[in-house]
Design a protein around this motif. Structure first.
Motif, PDB file in Angstrom:
ATOM      1  N   THR A  24      25.512  21.816  47.561  1.00 14.73           N
ATOM      2  CA  THR A  24      25.590  22.099  46.124  1.00 14.73           C
ATOM      3  C   THR A  24      24.371  21.532  45.401  1.00 14.73           C
ATOM      4  O   THR A  24      23.790  22.185  44.529  1.00 14.73           O
ATOM      5  N   ARG A  25      23.969  20.319  45.782  1.00 17.29           N
ATOM      6  CA  ARG A  25      22.781  19.704  45.179  1.00 17.29           C
ATOM      7  C   ARG A  25      21.547  20.546  45.469  1.00 17.29           C
ATOM      8  O   ARG A  25      20.728  20.814  44.569  1.00 17.29           O
ATOM      9  N   GLN A  26      21.413  20.994  46.713  1.00 20.57           N
ATOM     10  CA  GLN A  26      20.261  21.809  47.093  1.00 20.57           C
ATOM     11  C   GLN A  26      20.255  23.141  46.352  1.00 20.57           C
ATOM     12  O   GLN A  26      19.194  23.615  45.926  1.00 20.57           O
ATOM     13  N   ILE A  27      21.429  23.739  46.188  1.00 15.76           N
ATOM     14  CA  ILE A  27      21.513  24.992  45.419  1.00 15.76           C
ATOM     15  C   ILE A  27      21.062  24.747  43.982  1.00 15.76           C
ATOM     16  O   ILE A  27      20.335  25.569  43.402  1.00 15.76           O
ATOM     17  N   GLY A  28      21.478  23.641  43.417  1.00 15.52           N
ATOM     18  CA  GLY A  28      21.052  23.305  42.051  1.00 15.52           C
ATOM     19  C   GLY A  28      19.541  23.207  41.937  1.00 15.52           C
ATOM     20  O   GLY A  28      18.938  23.678  40.958  1.00 15.52           O
ATOM     21  N   ILE A  29      18.907  22.613  42.930  1.00 12.65           N
ATOM     22  CA  ILE A  29      17.439  22.495  42.925  1.00 12.65           C
ATOM     23  C   ILE A  29      16.796  23.874  43.039  1.00 12.65           C
ATOM     24  O   ILE A  29      15.852  24.202  42.307  1.00 12.65           O
ATOM     25  N   ILE A  30      17.313  24.686  43.957  1.00 15.77           N
ATOM     26  CA  ILE A  30      16.743  26.030  44.157  1.00 15.77           C
ATOM     27  C   ILE A  30      16.884  26.867  42.884  1.00 15.77           C
ATOM     28  O   ILE A  30      15.940  27.536  42.449  1.00 15.77           O
ATOM     29  N   VAL A  31      18.059  26.795  42.262  1.00  9.77           N
ATOM     30  CA  VAL A  31      18.318  27.611  41.068  1.00  9.77           C
ATOM     31  C   VAL A  31      17.496  27.122  39.879  1.00  9.77           C
ATOM     32  O   VAL A  31      16.994  27.916  39.083  1.00  9.77           O
ATOM     33  N   ASP A  33      14.571  25.914  39.806  1.00  9.73           N
ATOM     34  CA  ASP A  33      13.171  26.332  39.927  1.00  9.73           C
ATOM     35  C   ASP A  33      13.119  27.600  40.780  1.00  9.73           C
ATOM     36  O   ASP A  33      12.416  27.669  41.779  1.00  9.73           O
ATOM     37  N   PHE A  34      13.873  28.603  40.352  1.00 14.49           N
ATOM     38  CA  PHE A  34      14.039  29.806  41.167  1.00 14.49           C
ATOM     39  C   PHE A  34      12.744  30.600  41.245  1.00 14.49           C
ATOM     40  O   PHE A  34      12.077  30.857  40.253  1.00 14.49           O
ATOM     41  N   GLN A  35      12.420  30.963  42.474  1.00 14.17           N
ATOM     42  CA  GLN A  35      11.278  31.838  42.772  1.00 14.17           C
ATOM     43  C   GLN A  35      11.841  33.056  43.509  1.00 14.17           C
ATOM     44  O   GLN A  35      12.769  32.923  44.304  1.00 14.17           O
ATOM     45  N   LEU A  42      18.524  30.737  49.102  1.00 14.62           N
ATOM     46  CA  LEU A  42      19.676  30.569  48.209  1.00 14.62           C
ATOM     47  C   LEU A  42      20.922  31.227  48.803  1.00 14.62           C
ATOM     48  O   LEU A  42      22.001  30.628  48.807  1.00 14.62           O
ATOM     49  N   ASN A  43      20.767  32.430  49.327  1.00 15.01           N
ATOM     50  CA  ASN A  43      21.898  33.120  49.955  1.00 15.01           C
ATOM     51  C   ASN A  43      22.439  32.315  51.138  1.00 15.01           C
ATOM     52  O   ASN A  43      23.654  32.196  51.313  1.00 15.01           O
TER      53      ASN A  43
END
Length: 139
Positions: A24-31, A33-35, A42-43
């Protein structure tokens, strides 16, 4: 997992929850700063989170008999460490024990003073009472 090995029955659940939190933390980081190129990652992370949720659901059978005091959830809601709940309960129990011991001592002193005063005014009756009561009465 056997019930006699209580810590082991929680290990898988604990590991799965830790993985879920990390994912969940990693998803938050990806989202945050979404590229466009990070959609695949992300998927994958979302699928990992779903897998973690399934594992947590499977662990439910092993912990159904566990009862958690509502106060623990209040600790969590207040942002406090739930492990401090046990410490706080023990401290409260020790404090209450000291209060009760103080009351017991006060009653013992009162009893002793009462017997002394009664023996001044009713010596015969107190002697009879002490003989009936036995050696624990004499103080």
């Amino acid at each position: 997992m056997a019930d006699d090995k209580v810590p082991e029955r929680f290990e898988l659940l604990e590991q799965t929850i830790e993985q879920f939190v990390e994912t969940t933390r990693q998803i938050g980081i990806i989202v945050s700063d979404f590229q466009p190129g990070s959609q695949g990652v992300l998927n994958h992370k979302i699928n990992s989170m779903i897998d973690n949720m399934r594992e947590i659901e499977k662990c439910k059978a092993h912990v159904q008999d566990v009862e958690v005091p509502l106060e623990v959830f209040e600790y969590i809601d207040q942002g406090r460490n739930p492990q401090l709940y046990t410490k706080d309960c023990l401290e409260k129990a020790l404090e209450k024990n000291q209060q009760v011991n103080g009351k017991i001592d006060a009653y013992k002193n009162f009893k002793s003073l009462l017997v002394d005063e009664l023996s001044k005014h009713f010596p015969k009756e107190i002697d009879e009472y002490q003989n009936i009561k036995g050696p624990q009465m004499k103080s």
